[in-house]
Design a protein around this motif. Sequence first.
Motif, mmCIF file in Angstrom:
data_model
loop_
_atom_site.group_PDB
_atom_site.id
_atom_site.type_symbol
_atom_site.label_atom_id
_atom_site.label_comp_id
_atom_site.label_asym_id
_atom_site.label_seq_id
_atom_site.Cartn_x
_atom_site.Cartn_y
_atom_site.Cartn_z
ATOM 1 N N ASP A 40 0.623 -6.400 -9.955
ATOM 2 C CA ASP A 40 1.438 -6.927 -8.865
ATOM 3 C C ASP A 40 0.898 -8.314 -8.529
ATOM 4 O OD1 ASP A 40 2.630 -7.653 -6.475
ATOM 5 O OD2 ASP A 40 2.318 -5.723 -5.487
ATOM 6 N N GLY A 42 1.543 -10.245 -6.200
ATOM 7 C CA GLY A 42 1.377 -10.468 -4.771
ATOM 8 C C GLY A 42 0.082 -9.907 -4.224
ATOM 9 N N THR A 43 -0.574 -9.040 -4.991
ATOM 10 C CA THR A 43 -1.840 -8.442 -4.550
ATOM 11 C C THR A 43 -2.942 -8.538 -5.590
ATOM 12 O OG1 THR A 43 -1.203 -6.254 -5.392
ATOM 13 C CG2 THR A 43 -0.610 -6.775 -3.097
ATOM 14 N N HIS A 104 7.613 -5.968 -7.624
ATOM 15 C CA HIS A 104 6.204 -5.624 -7.763
ATOM 16 C C HIS A 104 5.614 -5.971 -9.130
ATOM 17 C CE1 HIS A 104 7.079 -3.380 -4.076
ATOM 18 N NE2 HIS A 104 5.787 -3.426 -3.858
ATOM 19 N N GLY A 107 6.970 -10.516 -8.634
ATOM 20 C CA GLY A 107 6.567 -11.166 -7.398
ATOM 21 C C GLY A 107 7.691 -11.705 -6.541
ATOM 22 N N HIS A 332 4.321 -11.599 0.319
ATOM 23 C CA HIS A 332 4.621 -10.582 -0.687
ATOM 24 C C HIS A 332 6.124 -10.332 -0.707
ATOM 25 C CE1 HIS A 332 4.687 -6.818 -2.926
ATOM 26 N NE2 HIS A 332 3.440 -7.087 -3.306
ATOM 27 N N SER A 334 7.890 -7.801 -1.064
ATOM 28 C CA SER A 334 8.405 -6.594 -0.424
ATOM 29 C C SER A 334 8.556 -6.741 1.081
ATOM 30 C CB SER A 334 7.481 -5.411 -0.724
ATOM 31 O OG SER A 334 6.196 -5.629 -0.158
ATOM 32 N N THR A 338 10.120 -12.524 3.828
ATOM 33 C CA THR A 338 9.596 -13.436 2.803
ATOM 34 C C THR A 338 10.741 -14.143 2.092
ATOM 35 O OG1 THR A 338 7.583 -12.155 2.418
ATOM 36 C CG2 THR A 338 8.325 -13.571 0.625
ATOM 37 N N GLY A 341 7.880 -15.833 -2.996
ATOM 38 C CA GLY A 341 6.764 -14.992 -3.388
ATOM 39 C C GLY A 341 5.699 -15.768 -4.142
ATOM 40 N N ASN A 376 -5.357 -14.635 0.785
ATOM 41 C CA ASN A 376 -4.424 -13.744 0.093
ATOM 42 C C ASN A 376 -4.884 -13.585 -1.353
ATOM 43 O OD1 ASN A 376 -2.081 -12.571 -1.222
ATOM 44 N ND2 ASN A 376 -0.925 -13.149 0.608
ATOM 45 N N GLY A 378 -3.250 -12.573 -3.912
ATOM 46 C CA GLY A 378 -2.213 -12.797 -4.910
ATOM 47 C C GLY A 378 -2.203 -14.228 -5.424
#
Length: 456
Positions: A40, A42-43, A104, A107, A332, A334, A338, A341, A376, A378
């Motif tokens: 992912d 974003g993470t 996911h 992004g 993120h 999700s 947002t 991303g 962050n 990500g």
Amino acid sequence: MAKEYKVPFVLEKPELLKFDAFVNNEWVQSKTGARFEVIDPGTDTAWASCPIFTAEDVPQVVETAQAAFQKFARTSPRQRAEWLTKWDGLIKEHKMDIAKILTHEAGKPIGEAAREVDFSTASLLWFAGEAERIEGTVATTSFPPGRRAFTIKQPIGVTVGLIPWNFPIGMFLRKISPALAAGCPMIVKPSPETPLSTLALAYLAAKAGFPPGVITVLTTDLDNTPSLSEALCRHPLVRKVTFTGSTRVGKIIAAHCAQGVKKVTLELGGNSPYIVFDDANLSQAATSLMMVKWINAGQACISANRIYVQSGVYEKFAEIIKEQTGKIVVGHGSVPNTTMGPLTSPRGLVKVINQIDDATKLGAKVILGGHRVLGNPGYFIEPTILKDMTTEMLISREESFAPVLALYKFETEEEVTELANDTSMGLASYVFTKNVDRIWRMFENLEAGMVGLNSV
């Protein structure tokens, strides 16, 4: 013991999540049994894994597709159109689940992911209609006289689709739809970053009724992507290859296909100029630029890379863009609010930071952003606007594929036409002006496959 992963979302139809390759309408492992992780962006967290297919797996897979071709080529165009139409309906029915998967692994914000599903399915319906319009020709021969020459079109055979990560659903459906309509199976190799959305679509294709072996999805990691792609391109039973990606890799794919004199379709890199003249509607030009620059965090081959603004409105346009860009919400995909991303891969993050550093060292001014998003994990970077760009900077020559908007000042139409055409990647160009004569001149003089006139 196999590593267990936690899926960070819930689907209405959990069966859409598939973690193995799709061969002969079955979910299979590679011969080695090795797997790679799906991250992912974003993470920076792994949440799934897929099989690592290698060149060793290719012969059996291609032979399976070839066996399917012998039957699929003889199906009626109406039947193929019905399968395409049913597939379209199933994808639309499960649009938000597919969008969650895409968010996911790629992004992009959930709304943007859903829009990708929407515009991508247009290919299915278009080619469902085209399936029954495959026609030949009749010509009268010059010599010998009194004869007719007939041409018929037949399915060419097994095809291969090499899919990029930035629009994996769009590129998958755009490439496979015409192949299926024509009666040709396709072996699809998705990018290692985004295999799961492609596998979800393959699951729905089987539900739509496509026979075994017609649609194949082979997953692999980044290290094995070159050798697997080469094996697919060089296999003698593969008759056509389609690839979307960088110009550098496109040249390699073309060379592989040349060995077997195969048909090949390439959609390669872009370094698109976006030209705003003094007489343009600045509000219209700015709104359009916001769409074509920031979509997918700038990771689109048709994204505006070099923004040329005529000197009379340069400062005003820069302020308009700065104000509108400042409203972008980075986070993120999700999270509901947002609007932009992360980058999809850490490689893209390294590249864009290098481009920004290069530009500032050579005299460009950062008027917005310019840094990683702090705190962050990500692959996030702030939406960045650079002023006073010049031709010797890396962004002038390279495809950014990142949320960096580079502003260049110009004086005359002749000057900006020369600057816009000074690239080896003439994929798209955009022009904004209210001068009708100039519109036609730019349309003819810009060396690009697509030219947007007061539009994107």
